[in-house]
Design an enzyme around this catalytic site. Sequence first.
Site, PDB file in Angstrom:
ATOM      1  CB  VAL A 197      23.106  65.295  97.932  1.00 33.10           C
ATOM      2  CG1 VAL A 197      21.780  64.679  97.478  1.00 33.10           C
ATOM      3  CG2 VAL A 197      23.086  66.804  97.696  1.00 33.10           C
ATOM      4  CB  CYS A 198      25.370  60.596  98.926  1.00 35.33           C
ATOM      5  SG  CYS A 198      25.464  60.836  97.139  1.00 35.33           S
ATOM      6  CB  THR A 199      25.475  62.494 104.087  1.00 34.04           C
ATOM      7  OG1 THR A 199      26.851  62.354 103.695  1.00 34.04           O
ATOM      8  CG2 THR A 199      25.365  62.305 105.595  1.00 34.04           C
TER       9      THR A 199
END
Length: 210
Positions: free
Chosen positions: A44-46
Amino acid sequence: MTLQLGEVAPDFTVASTEGTVSFHEWLGDSWAVLFSHPADYTPVCTTELGAFAKRKSEFDKRGAKLIGVSVDPLESHTGWAKDIETTQGASLNYPLLADDDRVVAELYGMIHPKADPKVTVRTVFIIDPSKKIRLMLTYPPSTGRNVDEILRVIDSLQLTDTHKVATPVDWQNGEDVIIVPSLSDEEAKERFPEGWDEQTPYLRVVRQPR
């Protein structure tokens, strides 16, 4: 440490992908969006880091700087940045703090032991040019952040700092706003000579000031 809106954002000096960052000095007279990630190489952070990179120019227009943070070391960030560019089609164009000593995480209360005592929660701080915290948002690991909402809040804060108005539910830049209740009708007439829609004495809707 529990931070509250209106407090001065804690200062720190930490290594980043763009060199050492002394936060207050780096901030200068700009706004800032400081956002944390639980760890590098998380899916998700990517997507989030790529989205912020693609839309950095929109933050630039608002005088707002972007800065990310996770508790992984700089070497890990460097490798992750390559994955972000490959998968999201955008290279990092803002600093990503290497907070492996948890300096920033502790100052900003990003470690929530009941969630995970080892990593930072996914928090967003909007900080104004006077170094004060104006917004805090904390997301669960499964839900990606909404870049449009962060931009919308910056627009609202910058507008309402300048004019005696507030922004209603779902407001978007350019839409009608609300005259703040603390402004009397006489004072409002001076600021808004074109008039307003008085739905109740405390709900006065007016065209957004330029």
